[in-house]
Enzyme design. Structure first.
Site, mmCIF file in Angstrom:
data_model
loop_
_atom_site.group_PDB
_atom_site.id
_atom_site.type_symbol
_atom_site.label_atom_id
_atom_site.label_comp_id
_atom_site.label_asym_id
_atom_site.label_seq_id
_atom_site.Cartn_x
_atom_site.Cartn_y
_atom_site.Cartn_z
ATOM 1 N N HIS A 65 0.509 -1.014 -0.230
ATOM 2 C CA HIS A 65 -0.321 0.067 0.126
ATOM 3 C C HIS A 65 0.481 1.027 -0.079
ATOM 4 O O HIS A 65 1.525 1.302 0.719
ATOM 5 C CB HIS A 65 -0.903 -0.011 1.142
ATOM 6 C CG HIS A 65 -1.673 -1.466 0.766
ATOM 7 N ND1 HIS A 65 -2.548 -0.831 2.574
ATOM 8 C CD2 HIS A 65 -2.088 -2.115 0.562
ATOM 9 C CE1 HIS A 65 -3.440 -2.191 2.005
ATOM 10 N NE2 HIS A 65 -3.766 -2.711 0.556
ATOM 11 N N TYR A 194 -8.814 4.592 8.487
ATOM 12 C CA TYR A 194 -8.293 5.700 9.876
ATOM 13 C C TYR A 194 -9.560 5.958 9.784
ATOM 14 O O TYR A 194 -9.697 7.698 9.566
ATOM 15 C CB TYR A 194 -7.218 6.452 10.127
ATOM 16 C CG TYR A 194 -6.342 4.576 10.820
ATOM 17 C CD1 TYR A 194 -5.682 4.366 8.981
ATOM 18 C CD2 TYR A 194 -5.888 4.348 12.352
ATOM 19 C CE1 TYR A 194 -4.179 3.670 9.592
ATOM 20 C CE2 TYR A 194 -4.934 3.890 12.550
ATOM 21 C CZ TYR A 194 -4.161 3.270 10.738
ATOM 22 O OH TYR A 194 -3.016 2.438 11.224
ATOM 23 N N PRO A 285 -2.247 0.367 19.345
ATOM 24 C CA PRO A 285 -2.097 -0.341 17.526
ATOM 25 C C PRO A 285 -2.182 0.953 16.434
ATOM 26 O O PRO A 285 -2.621 0.811 15.572
ATOM 27 C CB PRO A 285 -2.933 -1.382 18.296
ATOM 28 C CG PRO A 285 -4.746 -0.675 18.729
ATOM 29 C CD PRO A 285 -3.181 -0.181 19.790
ATOM 30 N N LYS A 289 2.361 -0.007 14.000
ATOM 31 C CA LYS A 289 4.266 0.050 15.246
ATOM 32 C C LYS A 289 4.543 -1.502 16.155
ATOM 33 O O LYS A 289 5.799 -1.354 16.410
ATOM 34 C CB LYS A 289 4.562 1.684 15.744
ATOM 35 C CG LYS A 289 4.232 2.564 14.828
ATOM 36 C CD LYS A 289 5.495 2.530 13.923
ATOM 37 C CE LYS A 289 5.145 3.133 12.824
ATOM 38 N NZ LYS A 289 5.545 3.357 11.548
ATOM 39 N N TYR A 377 4.418 7.198 9.731
ATOM 40 C CA TYR A 377 3.733 5.389 9.557
ATOM 41 C C TYR A 377 4.935 4.628 8.520
ATOM 42 O O TYR A 377 4.999 3.289 8.696
ATOM 43 C CB TYR A 377 2.401 6.001 8.348
ATOM 44 C CG TYR A 377 1.634 4.884 8.831
ATOM 45 C CD1 TYR A 377 0.694 4.948 9.625
ATOM 46 C CD2 TYR A 377 1.313 3.733 7.772
ATOM 47 C CE1 TYR A 377 -0.397 4.340 9.604
ATOM 48 C CE2 TYR A 377 0.870 2.625 8.309
ATOM 49 C CZ TYR A 377 -0.413 2.774 8.994
ATOM 50 O OH TYR A 377 -1.317 1.745 9.017
HETATM 51 C C1 PHB Z 1 -4.571 -4.369 11.868
HETATM 52 O O1 PHB Z 1 -4.618 -4.976 10.626
HETATM 53 O O2 PHB Z 1 -4.857 -5.173 12.209
HETATM 54 C C2 PHB Z 1 -3.583 -2.710 11.991
HETATM 55 C C3 PHB Z 1 -3.508 -2.643 11.409
HETATM 56 C C4 PHB Z 1 -3.514 -0.960 11.275
HETATM 57 C C5 PHB Z 1 -2.942 -0.666 12.633
HETATM 58 C C6 PHB Z 1 -3.472 -1.694 13.938
HETATM 59 C C7 PHB Z 1 -3.831 -2.954 13.069
HETATM 60 O O3 PHB Z 1 -2.745 1.021 12.888
#
Ligand code: PHB
Ligand code: APR
Length: 383
Positions: A65, A194, A285, A289, A377
């Site tokens: 991505h 997000y 999460p 990271k 990121y």
């Molecule tokens: C996940 O795909 O489990 C995931 C992705 C992004 C995050 C946290 C978890 O910030």
């Protein structure tokens, strides 16, 4: 200690440098390889796994991505990593798949990874030769080592084995958790979404073109039994709603609630015991990271050990904690910032909400601010 990402990456890195290691893990291989955890790999982690020769399946099955979407007030805003970071991206590839690849590589090269050990304890790490004692298949064993890498996670025994008063703990426990699901539904977006919403945060992520991973902000003590699949989907539809966009549902194959905290222990070493990964720090999460920080720690440790074994010099080893903590705190800052920007906090007032929306507006309309998010990121440089 520990066959998670930190322990297995370290063990294979050392193997590639001609340094022997033994990994002791108290769970079964099956358990470790089935444990549903994170799934976002920074550019640096992807590059390292590729260099280590364990990136083939990641390359063929992982999803690259070059951006994420921030969604608020029903509208999506893309953060273009490729444009903002000079071409970097992320890889969507589940942590347990990474562990499978590493276990296969360790065992294919004669690596010693002992699963299902019991009564593990660590000793004498202030002496020249620290020891690991454990029980396996009914008999007791003692490993005499040059060094112990405490990669046994937050609930492991290495950190608590360091004498009282040596370590300083820094912690922040968030007043919310995440309710996460794994669903057999094709991801409804090509990239992660997000979402900031009045009812709380929501995240759309994925594992494969057929498996979605979705999260909802919830109470830290939320009872998952009170969340029927219909209720979960309904809440996801509400929070992720955006004009002209539709969330595709599918059978939920796994669901659970996890708490959220930020945690750092200093220093990350004591004598010949070195803490790496979740045994030394936990990030919420929201910044994706945890895995990447564990890998970064052991990259620093592997280089320092290689320096010791090739030159006899401990200088890099002595600076291990210092070198790691600079990056650990930057990653804590980013993960905390993403969490504060995107979640609803109990007791907040309308001023806070307006401030959060203004922050999202700024991040999605200022190149400088978007670049800050993007470079964190995709992953900050190792040192
Ligand atoms: C996940 O795909 O489990 C995931 C992705 C992004 C995050 C946290 C978890 O910030
Ligand atoms: N003896 C042996 N092994 C142990 C012990 C023990 N006493 N205690 C824990 N372990 C094992 C766990 O079973 C686990 O497999 O140590 C391993 C630690 O792995 P992780 O918790 O995955 O920690 P780490 O390798 O630092 O990776 C951190 O993993 O959990 C994710 O979100 C986390 O992404 C982060 C990453």
């Amino acid at each position: 200690m520990g066959a998670g990402p930190a322990g297995l990456v370290l063990s294979h890195l050392l193997y590639l440098q001609g340094i022997d290691s033994v990994v002791v893990e108290n769970r079964s291989r099956q358990y470790v390889e089935d444990r549903v955890r994170a799934g976002v790999l920074e550019q640096g982690t992807v590059d390292l796994l590729t260099e280590m020769g364990v990136g083939e399946r990641m390359k063929s099955e992982g999803l690259i991505h070059y951006g994420i979407e921030l969604r608020f007030e029903g509208r999506g805003h893309r953060i273009d990593f490729r444009d903002l970071t000079g071409g970097k991206g992320i890889m969507i590839y589940a942590q347990h798949e990474v562990l499978k690849d590493l276990n296969n590589a360790r065992l294919a090269t004669g690596g010693q990874v002992y699963f299902e050990v019991e009564n593990v304890s660590v000793h004498d790490f202030n002496d020249a030769y620290p020891k690991i004692r454990y029980r396996k298949d009914g008999s007791d064993h003692e490993l005499t080592c040059d060094f112990i890498a405490g990669c046994d996670g937050f609930h492991g025994i290495c950190r608590p084995s360091i004498p009282e008063g040596v370590l300083t703990e820094y912690e922040r426990v968030y007043p919310f958790g995440w309710l996460g699901i794994l669903a057999e539904a094709p991801p409804s977006s090509d990239e992660l979404v997000y979402t900031y919403h009045d009812r709380g945060f929501a995240l759309l992520s994925m594992r494969t073109p057929h498996i979605s991973r979705l999260y909802l902000q919830c109470d830290p003590n939320e009872n998952i039994d009170e969340w029927s699949n219909d209720r979960i989907w309904q809440e996801l539809h509400t929070r992720l709603a955006s004009e002209g966009w539709r969330l595709t549902e599918g059978p939920i194959v796994q669901k659970g609630v996890t708490g959220m905290r930020s945690f750092v222990v200093e220093p990350m070493q004591y004598g010949n015991l070195f803490l790496a990964g979740d045994s030394a720090h936990i990030v919420p999460p929201t910044g994706a990271k945890g895995l990447n920080l564990a890998v970064a720690d052991v990259q620093v440790l592997a280089r320092a050990l290689e320096r010791f074994y090739t030159t006899g010099k401990r200088c890099q080893l002595n600076k291990y904690s210092h070198n790691c903590l600079r990056r650990v705190w930057k990653v804590q800052r980013f993960s905390g910032w993403m969490t504060s920007m995107l979640h609803r906090f109990p007791g907040e007032d309308p001023f806070d909400q307006r401030r959060q929306l203004a922050e999202l507006d700024y991040v999605t309309n200022s190149r400088a601010a978007a670049q800050t998010l993007a470079e964190n990121y995709v992953g900050l440089p190792l040192t």
